[in-house]
Design a protein around this motif. Structure first.
Motif, short mmCIF file in Angstrom:
data_model
loop_
_atom_site.label_atom_id
_atom_site.label_comp_id
_atom_site.label_asym_id
_atom_site.label_seq_id
_atom_site.Cartn_x
_atom_site.Cartn_y
_atom_site.Cartn_z
N VAL A 271 0.86 -1.19 0.00
CA VAL A 271 0.00 0.00 0.00
C VAL A 271 0.89 1.23 0.00
CG1 VAL A 271 -1.79 1.27 1.22
CG2 VAL A 271 -1.81 -1.24 1.24
N ALA B 13 -5.61 -2.94 2.56
CA ALA B 13 -5.91 -3.60 1.29
C ALA B 13 -6.04 -5.09 1.55
CB ALA B 13 -4.81 -3.32 0.27
N VAL C 16 -10.26 -2.20 -0.80
CA VAL C 16 -9.55 -1.14 -0.08
C VAL C 16 -10.48 -0.61 1.01
CG1 VAL C 16 -8.31 1.05 -0.27
CG2 VAL C 16 -8.28 -0.57 -2.18
N VAL D 88 -2.26 0.35 -4.60
CA VAL D 88 -2.05 -0.99 -4.06
C VAL D 88 -1.41 -1.83 -5.15
CG1 VAL D 88 -3.09 -3.01 -2.98
CG2 VAL D 88 -4.08 -0.75 -2.60
#
Length: 285
Positions: A135, A211, A169, A148
């Motif tokens: 991330v 994520a 996310v 990501v």
């Protein structure tokens, strides 16, 4: 006579069978269902999570059952751990650094329940490929974005992008996750979404973005976090409280005490006034 005897025995057998209808079913073992998945959290720790269900009338968690966790490496299988399920029927086997992919780049596991006196045995095999999520954050002009990146080891030991991988996310809260977006990575293994600048953070605007790859048939469950101070700052407001344990008493108690003490001192003053009045009247008489 012989016919009557046969008839009587037939009636007797029917009566015994109907009197104990469940006896024939006592030897039937309950059906079990084993579920399992691979998990990798934000710290890189890996584990296999399993859940055992037992069907009596409907499937319910099977507690206090022994599950064996095996790692399958090429043509061999090695017992990792034996774990007893909890009250939810769940068991977790942590994986150390010795558990690595085989020659094909795949990690394979088998979870086995051998059965007991009440339930049938069952097993479950899962295969996963290692994956990593990264991330990051970047800004273009006045717009802010979350990036990501999904990667997986290749045959040479390097990392290669993972395209078409669905990633969720989230903003991580204290007890839950707030969904921002869910989409698939591009050809470079990247997913870019706008940063929610209106999302409240702490007093400095710091927020944690998570994520997740969830229940993927190839990569299992993978999670990664990133922290940035781009959220809307929420100042900490010190609430003025007056509690019984505080140095400042509640206002109702203060007012009540003032009234009571005022009434007491008024009665003292009135009694003194009456005593003086009686003495003056006595002298005048």
């Amino acid at each position: 006579m012989c016919c009557r005897l046969i008839y009587s025995l037939l009636i007797l057998s029917i009566t015994v069978f109907t009197a104990f209808p469940g006896k024939a079913q006592d030897s039937t073992l309950a059906t079990t269902k084993l579920q399992a998945g691979f998990y990798k959290d934000q710290s890189g720790a890996r584990h296999i999570g399993a859940k055992l269900l037992k069907k009596i009338e409907k499937y319910a968690p099977f507690a206090n059952a022994e599950l064996q966790f095996y790692v399958l490496h090429d043509t061999t299988s090695t017992l990792l751990q034996t774990v007893v399920t909890d009250e939810k029927g769940e068991a977790i086997c942590m994986l150390d650094e010795s558990v690595t992919p085989d020659s094909t780049g795949i990690m394979a596991f088998r979870i086995t329940f051998a059965g007991d006196a009440t339930a049938e045995g069952d097993d479950k095999e899962i295969q996963v490929m290692p994956a990593e999520l990264k991330v990051a954050f970047f800004q273009e002009d006045t717009s802010k974005f979350i990036s990501v990146e999904a990667m997986s080891p290749d045959a040479t030991g390097g990392m290669t992008p993972v395209p078409e991988l669905e990633i969720g996310v989230y903003v991580k809260g204290t007890f839950s996750y707030f969904s921002i977006a869910k989409d698939v990575t591009d050809a470079n293994g990247k997913l870019i979404v706008p940063f929610p600048v209106t999302m409240p953070g702490d007093s400095l605007g710091v927020v944690t973005i998570a994520a997740k790859v969830e229940d993927n048939d190839i990569y299992g469950n993978v999670e990664s976090w990133g922290t940035i101070n781009w959220a809307r700052p929420v100042p900490v407001v010190a609430e003025a409280r007056r509690g019984l344990g505080d140095t400042d008493a509640p206002l109702w108690m203060v007012y009540t005490l003032i009234v009571l003490l005022s009434a007491v001192w008024f009665h003292y003053a009135y009694v003194i006034f009456l005593i003086i009045k009686i003495k003056l009247a006595k002298h005048q008489a």
